[in-house]
Scaffold this motif. Sequence first.
Motif, PDB file in Angstrom:
ATOM      1  N   ASP A 160       4.490  18.051   8.231  1.00 38.67           N
ATOM      2  CA  ASP A 160       4.911  17.737   6.868  1.00 38.67           C
ATOM      3  C   ASP A 160       6.030  16.708   6.989  1.00 38.67           C
ATOM      4  OD1 ASP A 160       5.905  17.736   4.245  1.00 38.67           O
ATOM      5  OD2 ASP A 160       5.676  19.909   4.021  1.00 38.67           O
ATOM      6  N   PHE A 161       5.807  15.510   6.477  1.00 39.49           N
ATOM      7  CA  PHE A 161       6.771  14.440   6.724  1.00 39.49           C
ATOM      8  C   PHE A 161       7.045  13.614   5.465  1.00 39.49           C
ATOM      9  CE2 PHE A 161       2.504  13.121   7.692  1.00 39.49           C
ATOM     10  CZ  PHE A 161       2.382  11.852   7.143  1.00 39.49           C
ATOM     11  N   PRO A 162       8.286  13.125   5.344  1.00 40.25           N
ATOM     12  CA  PRO A 162       8.601  12.245   4.220  1.00 40.25           C
ATOM     13  C   PRO A 162       8.053  10.849   4.486  1.00 40.25           C
ATOM     14  CG  PRO A 162      10.532  12.536   5.598  1.00 40.25           C
ATOM     15  CD  PRO A 162       9.452  13.414   6.172  1.00 40.25           C
ATOM     16  N   ILE A 163       7.730  10.152   3.413  1.00 40.01           N
ATOM     17  CA  ILE A 163       7.256   8.770   3.510  1.00 40.01           C
ATOM     18  C   ILE A 163       8.281   7.896   2.795  1.00 40.01           C
ATOM     19  CG2 ILE A 163       5.426   7.152   2.865  1.00 40.01           C
ATOM     20  CD1 ILE A 163       3.485   9.546   2.889  1.00 40.01           C
ATOM     21  N   GLN A 164       8.696   6.835   3.438  1.00 45.10           N
ATOM     22  CA  GLN A 164       9.668   5.934   2.825  1.00 45.10           C
ATOM     23  C   GLN A 164       8.987   5.138   1.717  1.00 45.10           C
ATOM     24  OE1 GLN A 164      11.421   3.557   5.901  1.00 45.10           O
ATOM     25  NE2 GLN A 164      12.622   5.249   6.699  1.00 45.10           N
ATOM     26  N   ALA A 165       9.343   5.471   0.482  1.00 44.59           N
ATOM     27  CA  ALA A 165       8.683   4.876  -0.680  1.00 44.59           C
ATOM     28  C   ALA A 165       8.812   3.364  -0.706  1.00 44.59           C
ATOM     29  CB  ALA A 165       9.250   5.484  -1.968  1.00 44.59           C
ATOM     30  N   GLU A 166       9.939   2.836  -0.206  1.00 42.06           N
ATOM     31  CA  GLU A 166      10.133   1.379  -0.229  1.00 42.06           C
ATOM     32  C   GLU A 166       9.109   0.661   0.648  1.00 42.06           C
ATOM     33  OE1 GLU A 166      12.890   3.345   1.268  1.00 42.06           O
ATOM     34  OE2 GLU A 166      13.189   3.946  -0.817  1.00 42.06           O
ATOM     35  N   ARG A 167       8.684   1.324   1.721  1.00 43.94           N
ATOM     36  CA  ARG A 167       7.756   0.697   2.656  1.00 43.94           C
ATOM     37  C   ARG A 167       6.306   1.048   2.352  1.00 43.94           C
ATOM     38  NH1 ARG A 167      10.159   2.027   8.375  1.00 43.94           N
ATOM     39  NH2 ARG A 167       8.928   0.267   9.076  1.00 43.94           N
ATOM     40  N   GLN A 168       6.084   2.139   1.627  1.00 44.57           N
ATOM     41  CA  GLN A 168       4.728   2.592   1.330  1.00 44.57           C
ATOM     42  C   GLN A 168       4.543   2.691  -0.177  1.00 44.57           C
ATOM     43  OE1 GLN A 168       2.167   3.159   3.467  1.00 44.57           O
ATOM     44  NE2 GLN A 168       3.465   2.351   5.066  1.00 44.57           N
ATOM     45  N   SER A 169       4.353   1.578  -0.805  1.00 44.48           N
ATOM     46  CA  SER A 169       4.137   1.567  -2.246  1.00 44.48           C
ATOM     47  C   SER A 169       3.081   0.528  -2.572  1.00 44.48           C
ATOM     48  CB  SER A 169       5.448   1.283  -2.991  1.00 44.48           C
ATOM     49  OG  SER A 169       5.950   0.017  -2.612  1.00 44.48           O
ATOM     50  N   GLY A 170       2.584   0.608  -3.771  1.00 46.60           N
ATOM     51  CA  GLY A 170       1.571  -0.336  -4.219  1.00 46.60           C
ATOM     52  C   GLY A 170       1.288  -0.099  -5.680  1.00 46.60           C
ATOM     53  N   TRP A 171       0.141  -0.551  -6.134  1.00 48.15           N
ATOM     54  CA  TRP A 171      -0.265  -0.283  -7.511  1.00 48.15           C
ATOM     55  C   TRP A 171      -1.738   0.070  -7.551  1.00 48.15           C
ATOM     56  CZ3 TRP A 171      -4.150  -3.545  -8.816  1.00 48.15           C
ATOM     57  CH2 TRP A 171      -4.159  -4.832  -8.294  1.00 48.15           C
ATOM     58  N   LEU A 172      -2.114   0.713  -8.637  1.00 50.81           N
ATOM     59  CA  LEU A 172      -3.487   1.122  -8.870  1.00 50.81           C
ATOM     60  C   LEU A 172      -3.815   0.829 -10.324  1.00 50.81           C
ATOM     61  CD1 LEU A 172      -5.859   2.633  -7.420  1.00 50.81           C
ATOM     62  CD2 LEU A 172      -4.989   4.718  -8.495  1.00 50.81           C
ATOM     63  N   GLU A 173      -4.934   0.170 -10.548  1.00 53.48           N
ATOM     64  CA  GLU A 173      -5.348  -0.178 -11.909  1.00 53.48           C
ATOM     65  C   GLU A 173      -6.684   0.486 -12.222  1.00 53.48           C
ATOM     66  OE1 GLU A 173      -6.400  -4.208 -14.376  1.00 53.48           O
ATOM     67  OE2 GLU A 173      -4.637  -4.183 -13.091  1.00 53.48           O
ATOM     68  N   VAL A 174      -6.729   1.166 -13.362  1.00 50.82           N
ATOM     69  CA  VAL A 174      -7.966   1.807 -13.809  1.00 50.82           C
ATOM     70  C   VAL A 174      -8.743   0.768 -14.611  1.00 50.82           C
ATOM     71  CG1 VAL A 174      -8.976   3.687 -15.146  1.00 50.82           C
ATOM     72  CG2 VAL A 174      -6.850   4.065 -13.880  1.00 50.82           C
ATOM     73  N   THR A 175      -9.901   0.379 -14.101  1.00 48.20           N
ATOM     74  CA  THR A 175     -10.687  -0.683 -14.735  1.00 48.20           C
ATOM     75  C   THR A 175     -11.901  -0.162 -15.504  1.00 48.20           C
ATOM     76  OG1 THR A 175     -11.873  -0.995 -12.652  1.00 48.20           O
ATOM     77  CG2 THR A 175      -9.948  -2.415 -13.057  1.00 48.20           C
ATOM     78  N   TYR A 176     -12.245   1.109 -15.280  1.00 51.96           N
ATOM     79  CA  TYR A 176     -13.332   1.749 -16.028  1.00 51.96           C
ATOM     80  C   TYR A 176     -13.046   3.242 -16.048  1.00 51.96           C
ATOM     81  CZ  TYR A 176     -17.874   3.525 -17.446  1.00 51.96           C
ATOM     82  OH  TYR A 176     -18.875   4.176 -18.118  1.00 51.96           O
ATOM     83  N   LEU A 177     -13.218   3.862 -17.219  1.00 52.37           N
ATOM     84  CA  LEU A 177     -12.997   5.303 -17.338  1.00 52.37           C
ATOM     85  C   LEU A 177     -13.881   5.863 -18.434  1.00 52.37           C
ATOM     86  CD1 LEU A 177     -11.256   7.826 -16.553  1.00 52.37           C
ATOM     87  CD2 LEU A 177      -9.707   7.143 -18.405  1.00 52.37           C
ATOM     88  N   ASP A 178     -14.720   6.845 -18.063  1.00 51.13           N
ATOM     89  CA  ASP A 178     -15.433   7.622 -19.072  1.00 51.13           C
ATOM     90  C   ASP A 178     -15.178   9.096 -18.761  1.00 51.13           C
ATOM     91  OD1 ASP A 178     -17.339   8.459 -17.138  1.00 51.13           O
ATOM     92  OD2 ASP A 178     -18.837   7.000 -17.759  1.00 51.13           O
ATOM     93  N   ASP A 179     -15.965   9.993 -19.301  1.00 53.90           N
ATOM     94  CA  ASP A 179     -15.681  11.420 -19.127  1.00 53.90           C
ATOM     95  C   ASP A 179     -15.802  11.914 -17.689  1.00 53.90           C
ATOM     96  OD1 ASP A 179     -15.040  11.804 -21.788  1.00 53.90           O
ATOM     97  OD2 ASP A 179     -17.120  12.244 -22.352  1.00 53.90           O
ATOM     98  N   ASP A 180     -16.622  11.234 -16.868  1.00 55.45           N
ATOM     99  CA  ASP A 180     -16.786  11.737 -15.504  1.00 55.45           C
ATOM    100  C   ASP A 180     -16.823  10.664 -14.423  1.00 55.45           C
ATOM    101  OD1 ASP A 180     -19.263  10.636 -15.999  1.00 55.45           O
ATOM    102  OD2 ASP A 180     -20.406  12.378 -15.364  1.00 55.45           O
ATOM    103  N   LEU A 181     -16.603   9.400 -14.767  1.00 60.18           N
ATOM    104  CA  LEU A 181     -16.610   8.335 -13.766  1.00 60.18           C
ATOM    105  C   LEU A 181     -15.395   7.438 -13.965  1.00 60.18           C
ATOM    106  CD1 LEU A 181     -18.496   7.208 -11.443  1.00 60.18           C
ATOM    107  CD2 LEU A 181     -19.158   5.455 -13.095  1.00 60.18           C
ATOM    108  N   ARG A 182     -14.779   7.066 -12.854  1.00 67.45           N
ATOM    109  CA  ARG A 182     -13.618   6.170 -12.903  1.00 67.45           C
ATOM    110  C   ARG A 182     -13.764   5.113 -11.825  1.00 67.45           C
ATOM    111  NH1 ARG A 182      -8.441   6.607 -10.215  1.00 67.45           N
ATOM    112  NH2 ARG A 182      -8.901   8.764  -9.676  1.00 67.45           N
ATOM    113  N   ILE A 183     -13.441   3.878 -12.191  1.00 68.69           N
ATOM    114  CA  ILE A 183     -13.346   2.787 -11.227  1.00 68.69           C
ATOM    115  C   ILE A 183     -11.902   2.328 -11.243  1.00 68.69           C
ATOM    116  CG2 ILE A 183     -14.117   0.467 -10.583  1.00 68.69           C
ATOM    117  CD1 ILE A 183     -16.705   1.003 -12.139  1.00 68.69           C
ATOM    118  N   SER A 184     -11.331   2.216 -10.045  1.00 64.60           N
ATOM    119  CA  SER A 184      -9.954   1.738  -9.921  1.00 64.60           C
ATOM    120  C   SER A 184      -9.912   0.667  -8.854  1.00 64.60           C
ATOM    121  CB  SER A 184      -9.008   2.881  -9.538  1.00 64.60           C
ATOM    122  OG  SER A 184      -8.928   3.833 -10.565  1.00 64.60           O
ATOM    123  N   ARG A 185      -8.897  -0.182  -8.969  1.00 68.26           N
ATOM    124  CA  ARG A 185      -8.672  -1.235  -7.975  1.00 68.26           C
ATOM    125  C   ARG A 185      -7.221  -1.162  -7.528  1.00 68.26           C
ATOM    126  NH1 ARG A 185     -12.981  -4.783  -7.509  1.00 68.26           N
ATOM    127  NH2 ARG A 185     -14.588  -4.427  -9.078  1.00 68.26           N
ATOM    128  N   GLY A 186      -7.009  -1.375  -6.229  1.00 70.82           N
ATOM    129  CA  GLY A 186      -5.673  -1.264  -5.670  1.00 70.82           C
ATOM    130  C   GLY A 186      -5.090  -2.604  -5.270  1.00 70.82           C
TER     131      GLY A 186
END
Length: 197
Positions: A160-186
């Motif tokens: 169990d280890f901490p992760i340095q947020a400054e070095r391990q960050s990014g973004w995620l964008e939801v480009t499609y969403l319905d009741d049971d399927l999601r497409i995301s891009r990072g």
Amino acid sequence: MLGKAELLEAIAPLNRGIRATAADRLMVEAAAVRLEERNPTAHPLTATPRLEGDWRLLYTTSRELLNLDRLPLASLGSIYQCIRLQEGRIYNVAEVAGPPLLSGLVAVAARLEPVSDRRVNVRFERGVLGLQNRLNYQSPSQFIATLTTTRRFSLLQGIDFPIQAERQSGWLEVTYLDDDLRISRGNQGSLFILRKG
């Protein structure tokens, strides 16, 4: 919906992207773009009932995730992305199948920060590696409940280890969403296709 069926058919034989050739990736990308153009949820981050929950990965181009299948004497099991909007958290949970009693688990916890109605910044904070039986793993939801109430697992349970947020960050964008399927891009250009439940 024809576009959705086309995309699901394209990814079905690809084992989450592990077996995808360059031609397969191009075909999936084209099918994903066609579906994204018909996104029924214009503002996914405000569609809490649709977005919140446990999503099982069907396909990705993320090398980080797909490389988990290269562990010796093991194979990549189900991968989940679990979104908890009320808490501003996201959890990635990967099951790793191995010899009896040696099935593993790789999990990371991150904080979400919405920056638009489709995109969140992701700051990774904690990682856990261990054997499923030592961590008393039963399901992603059960494990997340344990993770949020356990300050730190013992070395007998896993790493169990901490992760340095400054070095391990990014973004995620939801480009499609319905009741049971999601497409995301990072932020690294990765495509993620996930099914709820």
